[in-house]
Design a protein around this motif. Structure first.
Motif, mmCIF file in Angstrom:
data_model
loop_
_atom_site.group_PDB
_atom_site.id
_atom_site.type_symbol
_atom_site.label_atom_id
_atom_site.label_comp_id
_atom_site.label_asym_id
_atom_site.label_seq_id
_atom_site.Cartn_x
_atom_site.Cartn_y
_atom_site.Cartn_z
ATOM 1 N N ALA A 37 -4.081 -3.348 -2.938
ATOM 2 C CA ALA A 37 -3.337 -2.176 -2.922
ATOM 3 C C ALA A 37 -3.693 -1.443 -1.466
ATOM 4 O O ALA A 37 -3.037 -1.875 -0.170
ATOM 5 N N ARG A 38 -4.626 -0.445 -1.397
ATOM 6 C CA ARG A 38 -4.951 0.259 -0.123
ATOM 7 C C ARG A 38 -6.562 0.201 -0.104
ATOM 8 O O ARG A 38 -7.180 0.813 -0.838
ATOM 9 N N GLY A 39 -7.116 -0.237 1.084
ATOM 10 C CA GLY A 39 -8.564 0.106 1.179
ATOM 11 C C GLY A 39 -9.218 1.083 0.500
ATOM 12 O O GLY A 39 -10.174 1.134 -0.159
ATOM 13 N N TYR B 227 8.326 -0.402 6.881
ATOM 14 C CA TYR B 227 8.377 -1.863 6.658
ATOM 15 C C TYR B 227 7.306 -2.134 5.812
ATOM 16 O O TYR B 227 6.406 -2.795 6.221
ATOM 17 N N ALA B 228 7.301 -1.540 4.690
ATOM 18 C CA ALA B 228 6.111 -1.798 3.491
ATOM 19 C C ALA B 228 6.465 -1.156 2.391
ATOM 20 O O ALA B 228 7.432 -0.309 2.077
ATOM 21 N N VAL B 229 5.724 -1.544 1.291
ATOM 22 C CA VAL B 229 5.843 -1.045 0.101
ATOM 23 C C VAL B 229 5.072 0.226 0.197
ATOM 24 O O VAL B 229 5.576 1.542 -0.197
ATOM 25 N N GLY B 230 3.938 0.256 0.757
ATOM 26 C CA GLY B 230 3.059 1.609 0.780
ATOM 27 C C GLY B 230 3.772 2.631 1.832
ATOM 28 O O GLY B 230 4.559 2.104 2.621
ATOM 29 N N PHE B 231 3.401 3.727 1.759
ATOM 30 C CA PHE B 231 3.827 4.592 2.785
ATOM 31 C C PHE B 231 3.048 5.965 3.294
ATOM 32 O O PHE B 231 3.160 6.840 3.477
ATOM 33 N N GLN C 72 12.901 -10.181 3.437
ATOM 34 C CA GLN C 72 13.447 -9.389 2.286
ATOM 35 C C GLN C 72 13.037 -7.883 2.626
ATOM 36 O O GLN C 72 13.869 -6.882 2.863
ATOM 37 N N MET C 73 11.907 -7.696 3.068
ATOM 38 C CA MET C 73 11.451 -6.506 3.423
ATOM 39 C C MET C 73 12.135 -5.753 4.452
ATOM 40 O O MET C 73 12.546 -4.530 4.652
ATOM 41 N N GLY C 74 12.278 -6.598 5.547
ATOM 42 C CA GLY C 74 12.988 -6.164 6.853
ATOM 43 C C GLY C 74 14.332 -5.681 6.628
ATOM 44 O O GLY C 74 14.836 -4.942 7.218
ATOM 45 N N PRO D 250 -6.855 -11.123 5.264
ATOM 46 C CA PRO D 250 -6.471 -10.011 6.098
ATOM 47 C C PRO D 250 -5.004 -9.313 5.995
ATOM 48 O O PRO D 250 -4.102 -9.358 6.775
ATOM 49 N N HIS D 251 -5.096 -8.377 4.880
ATOM 50 C CA HIS D 251 -3.693 -7.821 4.461
ATOM 51 C C HIS D 251 -2.446 -8.660 4.714
ATOM 52 O O HIS D 251 -1.369 -8.339 5.192
ATOM 53 N N THR D 252 -2.747 -9.899 3.743
ATOM 54 C CA THR D 252 -1.639 -10.877 3.702
ATOM 55 C C THR D 252 -1.126 -10.993 2.559
ATOM 56 O O THR D 252 -0.519 -11.968 2.228
ATOM 57 N N ALA D 253 -1.585 -10.244 1.535
ATOM 58 C CA ALA D 253 -0.986 -10.347 0.151
ATOM 59 C C ALA D 253 0.568 -10.513 0.007
ATOM 60 O O ALA D 253 1.171 -10.943 -0.758
ATOM 61 N N SER D 254 1.209 -10.010 1.063
ATOM 62 C CA SER D 254 2.689 -9.899 1.125
ATOM 63 C C SER D 254 3.177 -10.813 2.249
ATOM 64 O O SER D 254 4.185 -10.456 2.682
ATOM 65 N N ALA D 255 2.455 -11.756 2.529
ATOM 66 C CA ALA D 255 3.007 -12.620 3.931
ATOM 67 C C ALA D 255 3.749 -13.595 3.692
ATOM 68 O O ALA D 255 4.063 -14.335 4.575
ATOM 69 N N LEU E 23 6.085 0.288 11.121
ATOM 70 C CA LEU E 23 5.183 -0.582 10.248
ATOM 71 C C LEU E 23 4.174 0.146 9.779
ATOM 72 O O LEU E 23 3.863 1.141 10.171
ATOM 73 N N LEU E 24 3.120 -0.554 8.961
ATOM 74 C CA LEU E 24 2.153 0.253 8.278
ATOM 75 C C LEU E 24 1.149 0.552 9.076
ATOM 76 O O LEU E 24 0.444 1.342 8.673
ATOM 77 N N THR E 25 1.033 -0.292 10.413
ATOM 78 C CA THR E 25 0.189 0.196 11.370
ATOM 79 C C THR E 25 0.512 1.284 12.090
ATOM 80 O O THR E 25 0.000 1.733 12.929
HETATM 81 C C1 GLV Z 1 1.737 -3.853 2.398
HETATM 82 O O1 GLV Z 1 0.633 -3.643 2.363
HETATM 83 C C2 GLV Z 1 2.897 -3.168 1.906
HETATM 84 O O2 GLV Z 1 2.764 -1.749 1.491
HETATM 85 O O3 GLV Z 1 4.069 -3.625 1.954
#
Ligand code: GLV
Ligand code: GLV
Length: 333
Positions: free
Chosen positions: A245-247, A82-86, A310-312, A298-303, A59-61
């Protein structure tokens, strides 16, 4: 943990919604272990948890660097994020060890983040959150011509920085609202120019012209503090800044100063420089939280549940591909 006869050990660092984990479990030769802690693992827990893994669904965390990969062992073949970002994964450490890294650029996630960015733009322009608080606390005493006067988005300029799929999906919605789209990126997006009459310009021009500045770049060394004091200085005093995007793409201290001095009109953040902390500077004592012209999520733009599912599945499919000796679907190089 390894099931008898199973050839591959797959670890998932936290329970995730949707069909991704069932898809992994349906593979006859996979032994799948999902962390049951329902929180990010500590560095030590993560290293212990991944031991012996052929594949890590991260996960991104989860910061995954060479020490985590070494803790997994030489058999590790893939880290599927499990994220778009990496930006949580150390790509050069992975490359050195021959470990494939994939992301999960789910279409629905792109739509989801775009909707969220637009919701934030509308929320700022129409002062939705502060008005809601006002009504809830019982302060509404009757219609008032000057109460919560906002601004229109129609006819205004929407500036997109970063035109990957999320940037384009956001631009499409801004266009549908009757806004003029301008964008900056390292390369042009001719289809978007055609479809949305979007205008390509430099970052500087964009910052000077845009009424809404929305950020859609990945976090890379070149995009860290892409928006800093000099950039805020170029913006309109009426501008809104949106970060889904990212902080660290925004220098939060500079943002705070820009908001305090009225250099810009407002901001909406879904991500934070020292996430999950809200303010970078402890002396500022959570000032962002006290500002009415700021919307914080709280980082929920993709929630959206469809998107997370689909991401999973995408993360799982990348693992299945690599462990069956096929090329990954969404490699990060
Ligand atoms: C969420 O921040 C993602 O990168 O999927
Ligand atoms: C406002 O509610 C109006 O009727 O103009």
């Amino acid at each position: 943990m390894r099931k008898q006869n199973s050839r591959f050990t797959v670890v998932v660092t936290r329970q995730i919604p949707g069909g991704g984990i069932p898809l992994l479990r349906a593979q006859k030769d996979f032994a799948v272990t999902v962390s049951t802690l329902n929180r990010p693992l500590t560095a030590a827990e993560l290293k212990k948890f991944v031991k012996g893994a052929d594949a890590i669904l991260a996960l991104l965390t989860d910061p995954v660097d060479g020490t985590v990969m070494d803790a997994a062992g030489k058999q590790l073949k893939i880290v599927a994020n499990y994220a778009v970002g990496f930006d949580n994964i150390n790509l050069s450490d992975a490359k050195q060890r021959g470990v494939v890294v994939t992301n999960a650029p789910s279409e629905l996630i792109c739509e989801n983040v775009a909707e969220h960015a637009i919701a934030m733009a509308l929320g700022l322009a129409h002062r939705i959150v502060e008005s809601d608080k006002f009504v809830r606390k019982g302060a509404y005493c009757g219609w008032d011509p000057a109460l919560f006067t906002g601004t229109l988005l129609v006819g205004k300029v929407f500036g997109i920085i970063g035109t990957g799929r999320i940037g384009i999906a956001t631009a499409r919605r801004a266009h549908a609202l009757g806004m003029h789209v301008v964008y900056s990126d390292t390369k042009r997006a001719p289809e978007m120019e055609k479809e949305l009459h979007a205008r390509y310009c430099s970052k500087e021009e964009l910052l000077q012209e845009a009424d809404v500045v929305s950020l859609h770049v990945p976090l890379l060394p070149s995009t860290r503090h892409l928006i800093d004091t000099a950039e805020f200085a170029m913006m309109k005093k009426t501008a809104f800044v949106i970060n889904t995007a990212r902080g660290p793409v925004v220098c939060e201290k500079a943002l705070l100063r820009a908001l305090k001095t009225g250099r810009i009109a407002g901001a909406a953040l879904d991500v934070y420089e020292c996430e999950p902390k809200i303010d970078t500077d402890p002396n500022d004592h959570l000032e962002l939280r006290l500002m009415d012209n700021v919307i914080l999520t709280p980082h929920t733009a993709s929630a959206a549940i469809e998107a997370r599912g689909q991401m999973g599945e995408i993360a799982a499919k990348n693992i299945i591909a690599v462990l069956s000796g096929k090329p990954p679907l969404n490699p990060i190089k």
